[in-house]
Write a protein that holds these residues in place. Structure first.
Motif, mmCIF file in Angstrom:
data_model
loop_
_atom_site.group_PDB
_atom_site.id
_atom_site.type_symbol
_atom_site.label_atom_id
_atom_site.label_comp_id
_atom_site.label_asym_id
_atom_site.label_seq_id
_atom_site.Cartn_x
_atom_site.Cartn_y
_atom_site.Cartn_z
ATOM 1 N N ARG A 12 12.841 -11.271 -5.712
ATOM 2 C CA ARG A 12 11.443 -9.723 -5.025
ATOM 3 C C ARG A 12 12.332 -8.716 -5.410
ATOM 4 N NH1 ARG A 12 7.340 -7.192 -5.169
ATOM 5 N NH2 ARG A 12 5.802 -7.735 -3.767
ATOM 6 N N GLY A 13 14.099 -8.148 -6.373
ATOM 7 C CA GLY A 13 14.628 -7.181 -6.077
ATOM 8 C C GLY A 13 14.362 -6.097 -4.752
ATOM 9 N N SER A 14 14.114 -4.790 -4.565
ATOM 10 C CA SER A 14 14.532 -4.206 -3.237
ATOM 11 C C SER A 14 13.239 -3.461 -2.612
ATOM 12 C CB SER A 14 14.048 -2.602 -4.113
ATOM 13 O OG SER A 14 13.249 -2.721 -4.962
ATOM 14 N N ALA A 15 12.295 -4.977 -3.116
ATOM 15 C CA ALA A 15 10.996 -5.802 -2.095
ATOM 16 C C ALA A 15 11.411 -7.006 -1.503
ATOM 17 C CB ALA A 15 9.464 -5.595 -3.090
ATOM 18 N N LEU A 16 12.314 -7.173 -1.514
ATOM 19 C CA LEU A 16 12.291 -8.677 -0.728
ATOM 20 C C LEU A 16 12.913 -8.084 0.429
ATOM 21 C CD1 LEU A 16 13.328 -11.270 -0.892
ATOM 22 C CD2 LEU A 16 15.822 -10.515 -0.819
ATOM 23 N N ASN A 17 11.512 -8.798 1.115
ATOM 24 C CA ASN A 17 11.431 -8.581 2.236
ATOM 25 C C ASN A 17 10.914 -9.881 3.464
ATOM 26 O OD1 ASN A 17 8.158 -8.991 3.306
ATOM 27 N ND2 ASN A 17 8.383 -8.269 0.939
ATOM 28 N N PRO A 18 11.306 -9.282 4.932
ATOM 29 C CA PRO A 18 11.007 -11.209 5.452
ATOM 30 C C PRO A 18 9.590 -11.523 5.893
ATOM 31 C CG PRO A 18 11.131 -9.316 7.046
ATOM 32 C CD PRO A 18 11.282 -9.250 5.380
ATOM 33 N N PHE A 19 8.336 -10.331 5.971
ATOM 34 C CA PHE A 19 7.079 -11.021 5.519
ATOM 35 C C PHE A 19 7.071 -11.802 4.810
ATOM 36 C CE2 PHE A 19 7.790 -6.078 5.392
ATOM 37 C CZ PHE A 19 6.988 -6.130 4.551
ATOM 38 N N GLU A 20 6.497 -11.527 3.161
ATOM 39 C CA GLU A 20 6.336 -12.137 2.074
ATOM 40 C C GLU A 20 6.380 -13.489 2.176
ATOM 41 O OE1 GLU A 20 6.081 -10.502 -2.116
ATOM 42 O OE2 GLU A 20 5.796 -8.593 -0.832
ATOM 43 N N THR A 21 7.728 -14.015 2.958
ATOM 44 C CA THR A 21 9.155 -15.038 2.888
ATOM 45 C C THR A 21 8.714 -16.300 3.497
ATOM 46 O OG1 THR A 21 10.670 -13.855 3.876
ATOM 47 C CG2 THR A 21 10.205 -14.014 0.903
ATOM 48 N N GLN A 297 -3.453 -3.750 -1.071
ATOM 49 C CA GLN A 297 -3.986 -4.799 -1.399
ATOM 50 C C GLN A 297 -3.994 -5.551 -1.038
ATOM 51 O OE1 GLN A 297 0.249 -3.364 -4.042
ATOM 52 N NE2 GLN A 297 -0.945 -2.658 -5.227
ATOM 53 N N PHE A 298 -4.093 -5.456 -0.040
ATOM 54 C CA PHE A 298 -3.658 -6.427 1.336
ATOM 55 C C PHE A 298 -3.798 -6.148 2.810
ATOM 56 C CE2 PHE A 298 -2.321 -10.376 4.497
ATOM 57 C CZ PHE A 298 -3.233 -11.253 3.603
ATOM 58 N N GLY A 299 -2.302 -5.810 3.201
ATOM 59 C CA GLY A 299 -2.413 -5.302 4.346
ATOM 60 C C GLY A 299 -2.010 -6.302 5.389
ATOM 61 N N TYR A 300 -1.040 -6.672 4.617
ATOM 62 C CA TYR A 300 -0.070 -7.995 5.923
ATOM 63 C C TYR A 300 -0.632 -7.392 7.506
ATOM 64 C CZ TYR A 300 2.623 -11.114 4.530
ATOM 65 O OH TYR A 300 3.041 -12.491 3.549
ATOM 66 N N VAL A 301 -0.422 -5.787 7.405
ATOM 67 C CA VAL A 301 -0.617 -5.442 9.118
ATOM 68 C C VAL A 301 -2.265 -5.865 9.587
ATOM 69 C CG1 VAL A 301 1.111 -3.657 9.359
ATOM 70 C CG2 VAL A 301 -0.894 -3.592 8.580
ATOM 71 N N LEU A 302 -3.089 -6.268 8.240
ATOM 72 C CA LEU A 302 -4.261 -6.488 8.902
ATOM 73 C C LEU A 302 -3.913 -7.885 9.695
ATOM 74 C CD1 LEU A 302 -6.497 -5.194 5.944
ATOM 75 C CD2 LEU A 302 -6.534 -4.039 8.174
ATOM 76 N N ARG A 316 -13.218 0.459 4.844
ATOM 77 C CA ARG A 316 -13.820 0.062 3.499
ATOM 78 C C ARG A 316 -13.310 0.124 1.943
ATOM 79 N NH1 ARG A 316 -18.564 0.909 4.700
ATOM 80 N NH2 ARG A 316 -18.889 -0.663 6.281
ATOM 81 N N THR A 317 -12.125 -0.148 1.735
ATOM 82 C CA THR A 317 -11.582 0.175 0.068
ATOM 83 C C THR A 317 -10.525 -1.127 -0.392
ATOM 84 O OG1 THR A 317 -9.855 2.153 -0.560
ATOM 85 C CG2 THR A 317 -9.849 1.106 1.561
ATOM 86 N N GLY A 318 -10.696 -0.698 -1.307
ATOM 87 C CA GLY A 318 -9.823 -1.725 -1.951
ATOM 88 C C GLY A 318 -9.646 -2.998 -1.544
ATOM 89 N N SER A 319 -8.956 -4.057 -1.642
ATOM 90 C CA SER A 319 -9.132 -5.563 -1.042
ATOM 91 C C SER A 319 -9.626 -5.650 0.766
ATOM 92 C CB SER A 319 -7.609 -6.541 -0.990
ATOM 93 O OG SER A 319 -7.623 -6.153 -2.657
ATOM 94 N N ILE A 320 -9.236 -4.800 0.970
ATOM 95 C CA ILE A 320 -9.490 -4.972 3.099
ATOM 96 C C ILE A 320 -10.883 -5.814 3.148
ATOM 97 C CG2 ILE A 320 -10.282 -3.566 5.155
ATOM 98 C CD1 ILE A 320 -7.774 -1.314 3.941
ATOM 99 N N PRO A 321 -11.744 -5.715 2.602
ATOM 100 C CA PRO A 321 -12.918 -6.147 2.554
ATOM 101 C C PRO A 321 -13.099 -7.558 2.401
ATOM 102 C CG PRO A 321 -13.940 -3.672 2.239
ATOM 103 C CD PRO A 321 -12.201 -4.545 1.489
ATOM 104 N N HIS A 322 -11.995 -8.445 1.679
ATOM 105 C CA HIS A 322 -12.180 -9.390 1.527
ATOM 106 C C HIS A 322 -10.845 -10.369 2.761
ATOM 107 C CE1 HIS A 322 -13.953 -9.729 -2.275
ATOM 108 N NE2 HIS A 322 -13.827 -8.219 -2.895
ATOM 109 N N VAL A 323 -10.120 -9.418 2.848
ATOM 110 C CA VAL A 323 -8.997 -9.820 3.250
ATOM 111 C C VAL A 323 -9.955 -9.893 4.778
ATOM 112 C CG1 VAL A 323 -6.833 -9.610 4.624
ATOM 113 C CG2 VAL A 323 -7.169 -9.126 2.596
ATOM 114 N N VAL A 324 -10.086 -9.278 5.405
ATOM 115 C CA VAL A 324 -10.879 -9.367 7.031
ATOM 116 C C VAL A 324 -12.186 -9.679 7.205
ATOM 117 C CG1 VAL A 324 -9.404 -7.143 7.303
ATOM 118 C CG2 VAL A 324 -11.688 -6.946 7.158
ATOM 119 N N GLY A 325 -13.105 -10.196 6.316
ATOM 120 C CA GLY A 325 -14.014 -10.704 6.201
ATOM 121 C C GLY A 325 -15.024 -9.943 7.637
ATOM 122 N N ASP A 326 -15.734 -10.555 8.985
ATOM 123 C CA ASP A 326 -16.185 -10.299 9.678
ATOM 124 C C ASP A 326 -15.501 -9.675 11.029
ATOM 125 O OD1 ASP A 326 -16.353 -12.899 10.238
ATOM 126 O OD2 ASP A 326 -18.287 -12.943 10.633
#
Length: 387
Positions: A12-21, A297-302, A316-326
């Motif tokens: 994951r290079g410079s983006a290695l992080n504790p949330f994705e993993t 693109q996803f928004g981990y904070v969501l 209502r932008t990007g992938s947000i509607p798919h992530v949060v639904g209703d």
């Protein structure tokens, strides 16, 4: 990760992080180790698998400056974004798991995986088709990576659709959302953590933003919308948690709009404390903006806000509607008045806030918990090994 089995080198290079993993903590049957860049940009000591940090060949910033100026790249700069010692760090892994088709170290992984007989798995977040294809170097790199990958792990449906548009066969794509430890991000409400950190009165409602302080995250629009919120029993306070170049503009906007005393910027919060940050909020607002070059693109904070059972307002932008639904109140991006109405009603209508919180918690557990996502990732790995 529990139980030995096929080995996975997660690069994951410079983006290695504790949330994705977080997903690796619940991944049975695979031995995972992570490879990042030194110095680390995130708290890699919180990554739940063994970590190796490698030095970059060249600072990628120099390459970006040269390209923007239209300058030819000298040979040393052509390795920018690649990692020294990556072949040795990957070793004899059965699976090399990298990210995105356009990242230099992913291109580096193509040849390494081929030379050791490993399967290349690629996580893709990007949801704008043909991004970077105005650069022939990028176009060629993306094609090499697309040809080499056994399986693509699309984090959202828009990421899957982007891969298909760019020519990836649908049977090589699996939609596997990002995972979250929903036991750490448990449902609850306690303002004390942020109230103490920011000096906020105990009875004051807290409107929370967590994320990078950049233009695309809509932080200026949020301050503007917040300044117009009225009707709450006690004057609300806005807390923005994160780092980035927009902090000065936020301070200027808050001063000009007359809310500087109720707008607080907190930088450098540890990921270990983020669950308490979310539980402090009366409402979480993530007002991301679409641009020609980036959409959320996803928004981990969501997912983190939903898992914490806090009412969520977003755009209502990007992938947000798919992530949060209703499970969130969704307004158009750049709609300051709509954002103001959503914040005001959530703060003054306990039933609305409670319903959003319940929906969010349910969606987070069902779709984004480690228990829900780890089997999907394991299936993607098994698919790659079978090809």
């Amino acid at each position: 990760m529990t139980g030995a089995g096929p080995s996975v080198a997660f690069v994951r290079g410079s983006a290695l992080n504790p949330f994705e993993t977080q997903v690796f903590a619940g991944l049975d049957g695979f031995e995972v180790r992570a490879i990042g860049e030194s110095p680390a940009n995130y708290e890699v000591d919180l990554v739940p698998v063994p970590v190796t940090l490698l030095a970059p060949h060249v600072n990628g910033r120099a390459v970006r400056v040269a390209r923007r100026a239209g300058l030819p790249l000298p040979p040393p700069l052509k390795k920018a974004g690649m990692l020294r010692g990556l072949r040795e760090a990957i070793g004899s892994a059965d699976i090399v798991h990298a990210a995105e088709t356009f990242i230099p170290f992913t291109d580096q992984c193509v040849e390494i995986a081929r030379s050791i007989g490993a399967r290349l798995v690629l996580t893709c977040w990007e949801n704008i088709p043909f991004l970077y294809d105005d650069d022939p170097v990028m176009t060629q790199r993306k094609q090499r990576v697309r040809d080499a990958a056994a399986v693509f792990v699309a984090v959202t449906e828009p990421a899957r659709d982007t891969l298909i548009a760019e020519g990836v066969e649908e049977d090589r794509i699996r939609v596997v959302p990002a995972a979250l430890n929903t036991d750490r991000f448990e449902s609850g409400h306690d303002r004390s953590f942020l109230a103490a950190r920011a000096g906020i009165p105990a009875d004051a409602p807290i409107v929370l933003f967590v994320g990078r302080m950049i233009r695309e995250k809509g932080v200026i629009e949020l301050v503007h919308a917040f300044s117009k919120v009225v009707g709450a029993a006690a004057a609300p306070h806005l807390v923005l948690v994160g780092n980035g170049p927009q902090t000065t503009r936020v301070k200027v906007a808050a001063e000009a709009l007359g809310v500087a005393e109720r707008v607080h910027l907190l930088e450098g919060q540890s990921y270990a404390d983020i669950p308490r940050v979310f539980r402090s909020a009366d409402v979480v607002v993530i007002p991301s903006l679409s641009t020609p070059y980036w959409q959320e693109q996803f928004g981990y904070v969501l997912a983190e806000a939903m898992a914490s059972g806090r009412p969520l307002i977003t755009t209502r932008t990007g992938s947000i509607p798919h992530v949060v639904g209703d499970a969130a109140w969704v307004v158009d991006d750049y709609d300051i008045d709509g954002l103001t109405r959503a914040i005001a009603e959530t703060l003054t209508s306990p039933d609305v806030a409670a319903e959003l919180g319940l929906r969010g918690r349910s969606r987070a557990v069902e779709r984004y918990s480690v228990a829900a996502v780890a089997p999907l990732l394991a299936a993607a790995y098994e698919d790659a090994l079978s090809r």
